[in-house]
Design a protein around this motif. Structure first.
Motif, PDB file in Angstrom:
ATOM      1  N   ILE A 127       0.866  -1.178   0.000  1.00 19.24           N
ATOM      2  CA  ILE A 127       0.000   0.000   0.000  1.00 19.24           C
ATOM      3  C   ILE A 127       0.904   1.231   0.000  1.00 19.24           C
ATOM      4  CG2 ILE A 127      -1.528   1.414   1.443  1.00 19.24           C
ATOM      5  CD1 ILE A 127      -3.078  -0.653   0.044  1.00 19.24           C
TER       6      ILE A 127
ATOM      7  N   ASP B 157      -1.536   4.178  -4.184  1.00 18.65           N
ATOM      8  CA  ASP B 157      -2.743   3.366  -4.206  1.00 18.65           C
ATOM      9  C   ASP B 157      -3.915   4.055  -3.535  1.00 18.65           C
ATOM     10  OD1 ASP B 157      -1.274   0.942  -5.205  1.00 18.65           O
ATOM     11  OD2 ASP B 157      -0.238   1.263  -3.311  1.00 18.65           O
TER      12      ASP B 157
ATOM     13  N   VAL C  54      -7.230  -1.838  -4.683  1.00 21.77           N
ATOM     14  CA  VAL C  54      -7.272  -1.841  -3.225  1.00 21.77           C
ATOM     15  C   VAL C  54      -8.586  -2.490  -2.788  1.00 21.77           C
ATOM     16  CG1 VAL C  54      -7.240  -0.457  -1.125  1.00 21.77           C
ATOM     17  CG2 VAL C  54      -5.842   0.221  -3.096  1.00 21.77           C
TER      18      VAL C  54
ATOM     19  N   TYR D 177     -11.220  -1.248   1.219  1.00 25.80           N
ATOM     20  CA  TYR D 177     -10.909   0.052   1.810  1.00 25.80           C
ATOM     21  C   TYR D 177     -12.127   0.648   2.505  1.00 25.80           C
ATOM     22  CZ  TYR D 177      -9.184   4.598   2.882  1.00 25.80           C
ATOM     23  OH  TYR D 177      -8.812   5.708   3.587  1.00 25.80           O
TER      24      TYR D 177
ATOM     25  N   TRP E 238      -4.270  -0.105   7.535  1.00 30.22           N
ATOM     26  CA  TRP E 238      -3.585  -0.933   6.538  1.00 30.22           C
ATOM     27  C   TRP E 238      -3.797  -2.421   6.762  1.00 30.22           C
ATOM     28  CZ3 TRP E 238       0.472   1.244   9.919  1.00 30.22           C
ATOM     29  CH2 TRP E 238       0.576   2.642   9.803  1.00 30.22           C
TER      30      TRP E 238
END
Length: 623
Positions: free
Chosen positions: A48, A318, A592, A595, A605
């Motif tokens: 990330i 990202d 991703v 999220y 994270w």
């Protein structure tokens, strides 16, 4: 823990944003025509990548006072408890603790049992041995905040809680000019056995655990031998039991966190709110995945918004955390993701932050401070001359709501129906107040003077970034409208923070964010917090009494009524002009997975994944 936060806005014009986006679009459209990229190579790392707007300072929980250092440290150190990631309302659950705390009926004694078999990340300080987390590690780490050597910016929180014996021990050793003695037993903090520790307070504190022991960057466990091994360099060598370890660090430039191989077995098991299809889909998709799911977190420090945004558009990052408000009209018109970005598969998460954006008045400053009627009138007149609606429209691009007081949205005592003079804008009332209390032009130079005839000049501290420049333009315009002279001094944010804590600034504009309990925001006005949370150095006995009263009450209407009374005193005396509560938008790249923004969980994270095949396809299409 909570600390002041600066919000930056870029000068990139919307037209340029659209032009850049248009250039990026063909690559995205080409995905349908370009040959499919090969699958991600076996063993590829999941990473990330994103950017902070402000540089970190230290990764030692006893020394951290800024949001960005806290964010990193929260992924390295473990507090005994944590907040659930998806659930709403928020739910506290064990992290390193074996169960929820045992709390006495009088809310003065708290017993916490730690799970056996949790280990610190490997470090030379351990001389090749695996080091298990014990209850004594938490006892030692809490005591470090009392050690004058570390100059803890969060000591006031623990001292306000009145842990039996610790403040007394600190004062005694300071008076005797001796170093802090970690081995002297105190009644209020002790390890009962290898995995159990107990805290005793002098006064009831129903939320003591949930307010303080859910943040690894504040009450996370350090091993004593690591601190002693690195000494004054401990802030550069964080070693914890959390999901990540510090792998690389170029100060004020780049931070790399890598998966901690010793991290215990934890699996994704989140419960999404009913009716929220997006979060329910995330919970279902990721259920059972071992945490953390990404191997590394790469954090760049990019202070200006334009290069941060371009790094995201160019797929070098990202995630675009807290999208600059300057871009709102083109990126999220009408608060919806623009089709040009939606077609690229980008994800938008919009959320209110539990925060306040304030300008404070130094209450010990001879010009704007004081509790006399004419000093209160001056601050209220200045507040009335601040055009908050214009600020929201022109500077914040609609990404905020006017504030009615110090209590932030998303917190326990926030009242969305409240209306106070805090948000009022009236030049006529401002001028009338000033005239009535003798702030008139006595020497004929066109500017108002103080009642005694001395010059009235406001000194406002600021930073050399784009949004700060836009905000001081508004301040200059607002004060000129009521004939008050204002001057500005720019310095880097950490420099202003240092000056502010020392009580050297007349006025400064900052943000303040906190946890789910509204106490965090009333702490801004509590007298004993001067130089810590209380940057204005407000010290009103009536307010202090109400603040202390609500702190010992259980949650419910009676406590919230006391908190409302305290907030009204802050509005009346105006140590802070509370401008707005900000609304933020994060944008994530298509690859991703999972999220979500929980404003009370710093280390998000560990709850997200990266689809390496989708990432590879995107890179292949862009070539």
């Amino acid at each position: 823990m909570k600390t002041p936060v600066k919000s930056l806005i870029s000068g990139l014009a919307p037209v340029l944003v659209l032009a850049i986006a248009a250039l990026a679009l063909p690559a995205a459209q080409a995905q349908t025509a370009a040959p499919a990229a090969s699958a991600a190579p076996a063993g590829a790392k999941k990473i990330i990548r994103y950017a902070f707007r402000i540089a970190e300072t230290s990764f030692d929980p006893a020394q951290i006072t800024d949001l960005y250092s806290r964010t990193v440290a929260a992924g390295i150190y473990d507090a005994p408890y944590e907040w659930s990631f998806l659930a709403k309302p928020m739910q506290m659950r064990p992290a390193t603790a074996a169960a929820l705390p045992e709390i006495s009926d009088d809310f003065k004694t708290f017993t916490i049992r730690i799970k056996p078999g949790i280990y610190f990340a490997d470090d030379p300080a351990f001389k090749g041995q695996k080091r298990e987390l014990t209850a004594e590690d938490y006892v030692y780490s809490l005591k470090r905040h009392y050690d004058p050597r570390w100059k803890s910016g969060n000591l006031y929180i623990l001292e306000n809680a009145k842990i039996l014996g610790l403040s007394e021990l600190r004062k005694k050793l300071i008076a005797e000019k001796k170093p802090f003695d970690y081995d002297t037993p105190v009644e209020g903090l002790k390890a009962l056995d290898r995995y159990t520790f107990q805290i005793k307070l002098a006064e009831p504190a129903p939320r003591f655990i949930s307010s303080n022991f859910t943040d690894g960057s504040f009450t996370g466990a350090l091993a004593r031998e690591v601190v002693e091994f690195y000494g004054d360099k401990i802030g550069e060598h964080p070693v914890g039991t959390g999901p990540y370890r510090l792998a690389q660090w170029k100060r004020s430039s780049r931070i790399v966190l890598a998966r901690n191989p010793n991290f215990r077995e934890v699996y994704y098991n989140e419960t999404a709110p009913e009716g929220n299809a997006r979060l329910q889909a995330i919970a279902t998709k990721l259920k059972g995945q071992r945490l953390p799911m990404v191997d590394e977190v790469h954090i760049s420090i990019i202070e200006e918004n334009q290069p941060r945004w371009l790094a995201f558009l160019n797929e070098e990052h990202d995630l675009m955390e807290e999208m600059p408000a300057d871009f709102a009209g083109s990126v999220i018109p009408n608060n919806q993701l623009a089709p040009i970005y939606a077609k690229r598969g980008m994800q938008m998460v919009r959320y209110p932050r539990a925060d306040v954006a304030v300008s404070y008045f130094g209450m010990e400053n001879p010009v704007v401070g004081g509790y006399e009627p004419h000093k209160v009138a001056l601050r209220r007149a200045i507040s009335l001359a601040v055009d908050v609606d214009r600020e929201i429209r022109l500077v914040r691009r609609g990404q905020a709501i006017p504030s009615q007081g110090p209590i932030a949205p998303e917190t326990s005592a926030y009242n969305p129906k409240l209306k106070t003079v805090m948000s009022d804008y009236s030049l006529a009332q401002a001028k009338a107040l000033l005239d009535l209390h003798g702030y008139v032009d006595k020497n004929g130079d066109g500017w108002r003077d103080q009642p005694d005839g001395s010059p009235l000049v406001l000194q406002y501290a600021t930073q050399p970034d784009q949004q700060s420049r836009q905000l001081i333009e508004q301040w200059n315009r607002n004060m000129k409208a009521i004939n008050i002279k204002i001057e500005f001094s720019a310095a880097k944010w950490p420099e202003n923070l240092k000056s502010s804590r020392a009580g050297k600034l007349m006025m400064w504009g900052v943000g303040w964010s906190g946890g789910p309990d509204s106490d965090t925001f009333l702490a801004l006005g509590y007298g004993p917090n001067k130089g810590q949370a209380n940057h204005a150095r407000f010290d009103l006995p009536a307010f202090n009494k109400l603040y202390e009263q609500q702190r010992g009450m259980p949650d419910g209407p009676e406590r919230f009524a006391v908190m409302a009374d305290a907030a009204r005193l802050m509005v009346a005396y105006m140590p802070y002009k509370v401008h707005v509560h900000r609304i933020f938008t994060d944008i994530a790249q298509p690859w991703v997975v999972g999220y979500h923004r929980n404003i009370f969980v710093r280390d998000f994270w560990k709850y997200v994944d990266v689809d390496l095949e989708a990432f590879s396809r995107s890179k292949g299409a862009a070539q």
